[in-house]
Design a protein around this motif. Structure first.
Motif, short mmCIF file in Angstrom:
data_model
loop_
_atom_site.label_atom_id
_atom_site.label_comp_id
_atom_site.label_asym_id
_atom_site.label_seq_id
_atom_site.Cartn_x
_atom_site.Cartn_y
_atom_site.Cartn_z
N LYS A 13 0.83 -1.21 0.00
CA LYS A 13 0.00 0.00 0.00
C LYS A 13 0.86 1.25 0.00
N CYS A 14 1.95 1.22 0.77
CA CYS A 14 2.87 2.37 0.80
C CYS A 14 3.52 2.58 -0.57
N LYS A 15 3.96 1.50 -1.18
CA LYS A 15 4.60 1.60 -2.50
C LYS A 15 3.66 2.20 -3.52
N SER A 16 2.39 1.82 -3.46
CA SER A 16 1.43 2.32 -4.44
C SER A 16 1.13 3.81 -4.26
N LEU A 17 1.37 4.34 -3.06
CA LEU A 17 1.08 5.75 -2.79
C LEU A 17 2.27 6.67 -3.02
N LEU A 18 3.46 6.12 -3.12
CA LEU A 18 4.65 6.96 -3.32
C LEU A 18 4.58 7.79 -4.61
N PRO A 19 4.11 7.23 -5.74
CA PRO A 19 3.96 8.06 -6.94
C PRO A 19 2.96 9.20 -6.76
N TYR A 62 -6.92 8.54 0.03
CA TYR A 62 -5.54 8.56 -0.42
C TYR A 62 -5.48 8.81 -1.93
N THR A 63 -5.89 10.03 -2.32
CA THR A 63 -5.84 10.44 -3.73
C THR A 63 -5.16 11.80 -3.82
N LEU A 64 -4.67 12.14 -4.99
CA LEU A 64 -3.97 13.41 -5.18
C LEU A 64 -4.90 14.59 -4.89
N ASP A 65 -6.12 14.54 -5.45
CA ASP A 65 -7.07 15.64 -5.24
C ASP A 65 -7.41 15.83 -3.76
N ALA A 66 -7.59 14.71 -3.05
CA ALA A 66 -7.93 14.80 -1.63
C ALA A 66 -6.77 15.38 -0.83
N PHE A 67 -5.55 14.99 -1.19
CA PHE A 67 -4.37 15.53 -0.51
C PHE A 67 -4.27 17.04 -0.73
N ILE A 68 -4.46 17.47 -1.97
CA ILE A 68 -4.37 18.90 -2.30
C ILE A 68 -5.43 19.69 -1.54
N GLU A 69 -6.65 19.18 -1.54
CA GLU A 69 -7.74 19.86 -0.85
C GLU A 69 -7.42 20.03 0.64
N PHE A 70 -6.85 18.98 1.25
CA PHE A 70 -6.51 19.02 2.67
C PHE A 70 -5.40 20.04 2.94
N VAL A 71 -4.34 20.00 2.12
CA VAL A 71 -3.22 20.92 2.31
C VAL A 71 -3.66 22.37 2.16
N GLU A 72 -4.47 22.64 1.13
CA GLU A 72 -4.95 24.01 0.90
C GLU A 72 -5.82 24.49 2.06
N LYS A 73 -6.63 23.59 2.58
CA LYS A 73 -7.49 23.94 3.71
C LYS A 73 -6.65 24.32 4.93
N GLU A 74 -5.56 23.54 5.17
CA GLU A 74 -4.70 23.83 6.31
C GLU A 74 -3.90 25.11 6.11
N ILE A 75 -3.49 25.38 4.87
CA ILE A 75 -2.78 26.64 4.58
C ILE A 75 -3.69 27.82 4.86
N LYS A 76 -4.92 27.72 4.38
CA LYS A 76 -5.89 28.80 4.60
C LYS A 76 -6.16 28.99 6.09
N SER A 77 -6.27 27.87 6.81
CA SER A 77 -6.51 27.94 8.24
C SER A 77 -5.37 28.65 8.96
N GLN A 78 -4.15 28.38 8.51
CA GLN A 78 -2.98 29.02 9.10
C GLN A 78 -2.97 30.52 8.82
N MET A 79 -3.32 30.88 7.58
CA MET A 79 -3.34 32.30 7.20
C MET A 79 -4.39 33.05 8.01
N GLU A 80 -5.56 32.45 8.17
CA GLU A 80 -6.63 33.09 8.95
C GLU A 80 -6.22 33.24 10.40
#
Length: 504
Positions: free
Chosen positions: A396-402, A457-475
């Protein structure tokens, strides 16, 4: 299986052992030829020569000064497990009488001979070992005590003996007194039933020479090794009752199965362990650690075992204190056997506190973290970090590295975000949030709080989470700035009011 009798004695008497060994009967005669009549049996395997003695001391973490073992609360327990008779001086380094007795104890060692491993001499500094001073109620300095058969309860006091030859004479007498003479069938039965392992001697007037027994290419050079080898179970449960027996075997490589005895897979995995143990007998000790027992908590902590690692398999090399984790998630005969083979061939990957920091760790889209740079990166308070915790052999880890690589490319040049990964099986980061890998955590730049990722564990879900946390930090930063600005305005208004008041 031991089918005969083993005789142990002094005064140059002959002893006999009979074993059933690989479909043939080996009759071994062992001669005790110590002119001092001190040794009843060699208890320290491999201590027939001085080089082996030094090696054994290093393995046990024990220092030696002026022929005496330097004993502490930790090393005293280890030595008691390794020898039949241990003579110890409890001393104060500032006491002249203590120093004189240390010299005489050292001379006693020379009289007996260092190669005589059945008897050992040590010293305890009571000014630094307060627990031992209290345990053995040391009142007079110096005090000498004799520990017999590894028992630390009620050691024998040696009073008024301060000269080397007198110490040796007293010790010889105590050893003779410790030998039990069985004179009837009833007494013999009672003796056997009171011991887990009983060794009974039949004395004759002749001397028979020792013939070396070789089993699976491993030489059994002394009586203790022979007895322990043939009475050792294939798989042993690690607990307070077996720990001394485990360390007495002198096999320095242990493989441990961490598992709950209440689990449905317990019986099947133990059978797997036993099957592998047959192929590595006398090379590895196979141990089971019941993860439900509170007494085993320290073992789980030492091997960094979390609930997600159970069941799991580890190897420990006691000589160099090295740990190894089995590079497979499924505990099968094939996987465990391969793990043992790789370890014995020197190919197993050591479980280290930290791998070395790669030279190019921060040159690629996904930064490579290890134990040595983990805190510096994720808790720097300079950048946000989104980290993947993984095991290199996990499918599972190997499949997520890409996928993580694509995420890293998106934020490669971002002003405040770092995408990173760490092999959690090879690096001890001393964190309490370890979960079943792979797992992901977000480390905010301006906070010590850790945000777990629970999404897909998808690229779009990761991006959405990171952006949400960045926005939370800025606020959060904006709110903090506004709060500071409000405090400044309030302070100014107070100053203005004071000025107005003064003008009036």
């Amino acid at each position: 299986m031991m089918v005969g009798a083993l005789s142990l004695g002094i005064d140059k008497r002959a002893v006999f052992i009979s074993f059933s060994c690989r479909r043939k009967m080996l009759l071994l005669g062992v001669t005790l030829l110590l002119s001092s009549c001190l040794s009843v049996a060699q208890a320290w395997g491999g201590w027939n020569f001085q080089n082996d003695r030094v090696r054994r001391l290093e393995e046990l973490g024990i220092q030696e000064e002026k022929n005496l073992l330097v004993l502490t609360a930790t090393t005293l327990a280890r030595v008691l497990n390794e020898t039949r008779f241990l003579m110890v001086e409890f001393y104060n380094p500032l006491s002249k009488e203590s120093q004189n007795l240390i010299k005489e104890m050292g001379k006693a060692v020379d009289i007996i001979g260092k190669e005589n491993a059945g008897v050992l001499f040590g010293k305890v500094n009571i000014t630094s070992e307060k627990l031992l001073e209290q345990e053995f109620a040391i009142k007079d300095i110096p005090t000498v005590k004799l520990f017999v058969e590894g028992q630390r309860q009620q050691p024998i006091d040696c009073r008024g003996v301060i000269e080397a030859t007198a110490l040796v004479a007293w010790l010889r007498n105590q050893i003779r007194l410790s030998i039990m003479l069985l004179t009837s069938r009833e007494q013999t039965k009672a003796f056997i039933s009171s011991k887990k392992l009983a060794v009974i001697g039949f004395f004759e007037g002749t001397i028979v020479h020792f013939e070396e027994c070789e089993e699976d290419g491993h030489h059994l050079r002394d009586l203790s090794k022979i007895v322990k080898f043939f009475t050792m179970d294939l798989v042993i449960e690690y607990n307070i009752e077996t720990v001394d027996h485990i360390y007495d075997m002198h096999i320095r490589n242990h493989i441990l199965l961490f598992i709950s005895k209440n689990s449905t897979e317990f019986g099947a995995l133990v059978k797997v362990f036993e099957s592998v143990a047959l192929k590595f007998k006398n090379k590895l000790i196979f141990l089971i650690v019941d993860t439900d027992k509170i007494d085993n908590t320290h073992v789980l902590e030492y091997f960094q075992i979390t609930s997600w690692d159970i069941p799991g398999v580890r190897i420990l090399n006691l000589t160099k204190n090295m740990r190894y984790q089995m590079p497979a998630e499924e505990i099968t005969f094939k996987n465990v056997k391969k793990f043992c083979e790789n370890f014995l061939d020197g190919l197993a990957k050591q479980q280290l506190p930290s791998e070395n920091i790669p030279k190019d760790w921060d040159t690629k889209p996904v930064k490579v973290l290890v134990g040595k740079n983990f805190k510096e990166v994720v808790f720097s308070h300079k950048r946000n970090a989104f980290v993947m915790f993984y095991a290199p052999w996990s499918y599972k880890c190997k499949s997520l590295l890409p996928v993580l690589e694509e995420l890293g490319k998106k934020y490669q040049y971002h002003e405040s975000v770092t995408i990173a990964k760490i092999d959690i099986t090879a690096n001890d980061i001393h964190q309490m949030f370890l979960e079943k890998y792979p797992f992901f955590k977000f480390f905010p730049a301006k906070s010590d709080l850790v945000v777990p990722y629970n999404g897909e564990y998808t690229l779009d879900a990761f991006i959405e989470f990171v952006e949400k946390e960045i926005k939370s930090q800025m606020e959060s930063e904006e709110w903090s700035f506004e709060e500071e600005e409000s405090d400044e305005q309030e302070e100014l208004s107070v100053q203005d009011w004071r000025k107005i008041k003064e003008d009036l």
